[in-house]
Design a protein around this motif. Structure first.
Motif, PDB file in Angstrom:
ATOM      1  N   PHE A  99      18.384  -2.893   0.878  1.00 12.24           N
ATOM      2  CA  PHE A  99      17.340  -3.873   0.636  1.00 12.24           C
ATOM      3  C   PHE A  99      17.853  -5.214   0.111  1.00 12.24           C
ATOM      4  O   PHE A  99      17.063  -6.063  -0.288  1.00 12.24           O
ATOM      5  N   SER A 100      19.159  -5.440   0.160  1.00  7.06           N
ATOM      6  CA  SER A 100      19.720  -6.662  -0.411  1.00  7.06           C
ATOM      7  C   SER A 100      19.207  -7.926   0.270  1.00  7.06           C
ATOM      8  O   SER A 100      19.186  -8.999  -0.326  1.00  7.06           O
ATOM      9  N   ARG A 101      18.765  -7.813   1.528  1.00  2.41           N
ATOM     10  CA  ARG A 101      18.267  -8.988   2.239  1.00  2.41           C
ATOM     11  C   ARG A 101      16.744  -9.046   2.245  1.00  2.41           C
ATOM     12  O   ARG A 101      16.135  -9.738   3.056  1.00  2.41           O
ATOM     13  N   TYR A 102      16.114  -8.323   1.352  1.00  2.00           N
ATOM     14  CA  TYR A 102      14.668  -8.236   1.352  1.00  2.00           C
ATOM     15  C   TYR A 102      14.050  -8.898   0.131  1.00  2.00           C
ATOM     16  O   TYR A 102      14.653  -9.012  -0.931  1.00  2.00           O
ATOM     17  N   ILE A 103      12.819  -9.324   0.326  1.00  2.27           N
ATOM     18  CA  ILE A 103      11.923  -9.716  -0.751  1.00  2.27           C
ATOM     19  C   ILE A 103      11.003  -8.536  -1.008  1.00  2.27           C
ATOM     20  O   ILE A 103      10.449  -7.959  -0.065  1.00  2.27           O
ATOM     21  N   MET A 104      10.838  -8.186  -2.267  1.00  2.00           N
ATOM     22  CA  MET A 104       9.912  -7.115  -2.625  1.00  2.00           C
ATOM     23  C   MET A 104       8.668  -7.744  -3.230  1.00  2.00           C
ATOM     24  O   MET A 104       8.757  -8.581  -4.136  1.00  2.00           O
ATOM     25  N   GLY A 105       7.529  -7.346  -2.712  1.00  2.00           N
ATOM     26  CA  GLY A 105       6.283  -7.918  -3.189  1.00  2.00           C
ATOM     27  C   GLY A 105       5.350  -6.872  -3.765  1.00  2.00           C
ATOM     28  O   GLY A 105       5.415  -5.702  -3.387  1.00  2.00           O
TER      29      GLY A 105
END
Length: 125
Positions: A29-35
Protein backbone atom coordinates in the motif's frame (compact mmCIF):
# COMPACT_ATOMS: atom_id res chain seq x y z
CA UNK A 1 -6.96 -10.08 -2.91
CA UNK A 2 -7.09 -6.68 -1.23
CA UNK A 3 -8.92 -6.67 2.05
CA UNK A 4 -9.73 -3.75 4.34
CA UNK A 5 -11.25 -4.60 7.70
CA UNK A 6 -12.55 -1.90 10.03
CA UNK A 7 -13.02 -2.31 13.75
CA UNK A 8 -13.50 -0.19 16.83
CA UNK A 9 -16.96 1.18 16.27
CA UNK A 10 -19.54 1.33 19.03
CA UNK A 11 -21.78 3.57 21.08
CA UNK A 12 -20.52 6.55 23.02
CA UNK A 13 -21.97 9.62 24.68
CA UNK A 14 -21.55 13.15 23.43
CA UNK A 15 -18.04 14.37 24.08
CA UNK A 16 -16.61 10.90 24.20
CA UNK A 17 -13.93 9.26 22.09
CA UNK A 18 -13.50 6.22 19.88
CA UNK A 19 -10.62 4.89 17.83
CA UNK A 20 -11.35 3.09 14.60
CA UNK A 21 -8.84 0.74 13.00
CA UNK A 22 -8.51 -0.37 9.40
CA UNK A 23 -6.35 -3.42 8.83
CA UNK A 24 -5.14 -3.65 5.23
CA UNK A 25 -3.89 -6.81 3.53
CA UNK A 26 -3.34 -8.36 0.14
CA UNK A 27 -1.33 -5.57 -1.44
CA UNK A 28 1.63 -3.26 -1.01
CA UNK A 29 0.00 0.00 0.00
CA UNK A 30 3.00 2.35 -0.17
CA UNK A 31 1.59 4.03 -3.29
CA UNK A 32 -1.89 4.43 -1.87
CA UNK A 33 -3.94 7.06 -0.12
CA UNK A 34 -6.06 5.69 2.69
CA UNK A 35 -9.34 7.43 3.29
CA UNK A 36 -12.06 7.38 5.90
CA UNK A 37 -15.64 8.04 4.82
CA UNK A 38 -18.94 7.90 6.65
CA UNK A 39 -22.59 7.50 5.80
CA UNK A 40 -25.40 8.57 8.07
CA UNK A 41 -28.96 7.24 7.64
CA UNK A 42 -30.66 8.90 4.70
CA UNK A 43 -27.52 10.75 3.64
CA UNK A 44 -24.84 10.26 1.04
CA UNK A 45 -21.46 8.91 1.97
CA UNK A 46 -19.04 11.72 2.77
CA UNK A 47 -15.29 12.12 3.13
CA UNK A 48 -13.91 12.35 6.66
CA UNK A 49 -10.12 12.09 6.59
CA UNK A 50 -7.24 10.77 4.54
CA UNK A 51 -3.58 9.90 4.84
CA UNK A 52 -0.81 9.20 2.38
CA UNK A 53 0.67 5.82 3.19
CA UNK A 54 4.15 6.72 1.91
CA UNK A 55 4.73 10.13 3.51
CA UNK A 56 2.01 10.39 6.14
CA UNK A 57 0.41 13.61 4.87
CA UNK A 58 -3.07 14.00 6.35
CA UNK A 59 -6.16 15.92 5.32
CA UNK A 60 -9.60 16.32 6.86
CA UNK A 61 -13.13 17.41 6.22
CA UNK A 62 -13.89 20.76 7.85
CA UNK A 63 -16.57 19.13 10.00
CA UNK A 64 -14.02 16.97 11.85
CA UNK A 65 -10.88 19.08 11.74
CA UNK A 66 -9.46 19.53 15.23
CA UNK A 67 -11.50 16.63 16.63
CA UNK A 68 -10.43 13.64 14.52
CA UNK A 69 -6.90 12.43 13.86
CA UNK A 70 -5.88 9.94 11.19
CA UNK A 71 -2.65 8.00 11.60
CA UNK A 72 -1.01 4.79 10.47
CA UNK A 73 1.24 2.00 11.64
CA UNK A 74 3.30 0.73 8.72
CA UNK A 75 4.52 -2.31 10.59
CA UNK A 76 0.94 -3.43 11.21
CA UNK A 77 -0.46 -2.25 7.85
CA UNK A 78 -3.13 -0.49 9.83
CA UNK A 79 -4.69 2.96 9.60
CA UNK A 80 -6.44 4.56 12.56
CA UNK A 81 -9.05 7.24 13.04
CA UNK A 82 -9.01 8.74 16.51
CA UNK A 83 -12.31 10.51 17.11
CA UNK A 84 -12.57 12.91 20.05
CA UNK A 85 -15.25 15.35 21.20
CA UNK A 86 -17.84 13.28 19.40
CA UNK A 87 -21.18 14.84 18.49
CA UNK A 88 -24.55 13.27 17.63
CA UNK A 89 -24.02 14.31 14.01
CA UNK A 90 -20.96 12.04 13.88
CA UNK A 91 -23.30 9.05 14.06
CA UNK A 92 -22.78 7.01 10.91
CA UNK A 93 -21.30 3.89 9.42
CA UNK A 94 -17.60 4.56 8.94
CA UNK A 95 -15.68 3.04 6.04
CA UNK A 96 -12.00 2.93 5.20
CA UNK A 97 -10.91 2.90 1.59
CA UNK A 98 -7.75 2.79 -0.51
CA UNK A 99 -6.96 4.83 -3.62
CA UNK A 100 -3.88 4.63 -5.81
CA UNK A 101 -1.92 7.86 -5.45
CA UNK A 102 -2.05 9.43 -8.92
CA UNK A 103 -3.06 13.03 -8.41
CA UNK A 104 -6.80 12.55 -8.09
CA UNK A 105 -9.27 14.22 -5.75
CA UNK A 106 -8.88 12.06 -2.67
CA UNK A 107 -11.93 13.61 -1.04
CA UNK A 108 -14.10 11.97 -3.71
CA UNK A 109 -15.19 8.39 -3.16
CA UNK A 110 -15.06 7.66 -6.88
CA UNK A 111 -11.25 7.54 -6.87
CA UNK A 112 -11.09 4.84 -4.22
CA UNK A 113 -10.58 1.32 -5.52
CA UNK A 114 -11.04 -0.73 -2.38
CA UNK A 115 -13.48 -0.46 0.51
CA UNK A 116 -13.99 -2.06 3.87
CA UNK A 117 -17.31 -3.36 5.14
CA UNK A 118 -17.91 -0.46 7.52
CA UNK A 119 -18.28 -0.10 11.27
CA UNK A 120 -21.12 1.63 13.10
CA UNK A 121 -20.49 4.64 15.32
CA UNK A 122 -23.37 5.93 17.42
CA UNK A 123 -23.12 9.09 19.51
CA UNK A 124 -25.93 9.71 21.95
CA UNK A 125 -26.76 12.73 24.07
Amino acid sequence: QVQLVESGGGSVQVGGSLRLSCAASGHTFSRYIMGWFRQAPGKEREFVAGISWSVGDTFYADSVKGRFTVSMDNAKNTVYLQMDSLKPEDTAVYYCAAALRNGGNYRAERVYNYWGQGTQVTVSS
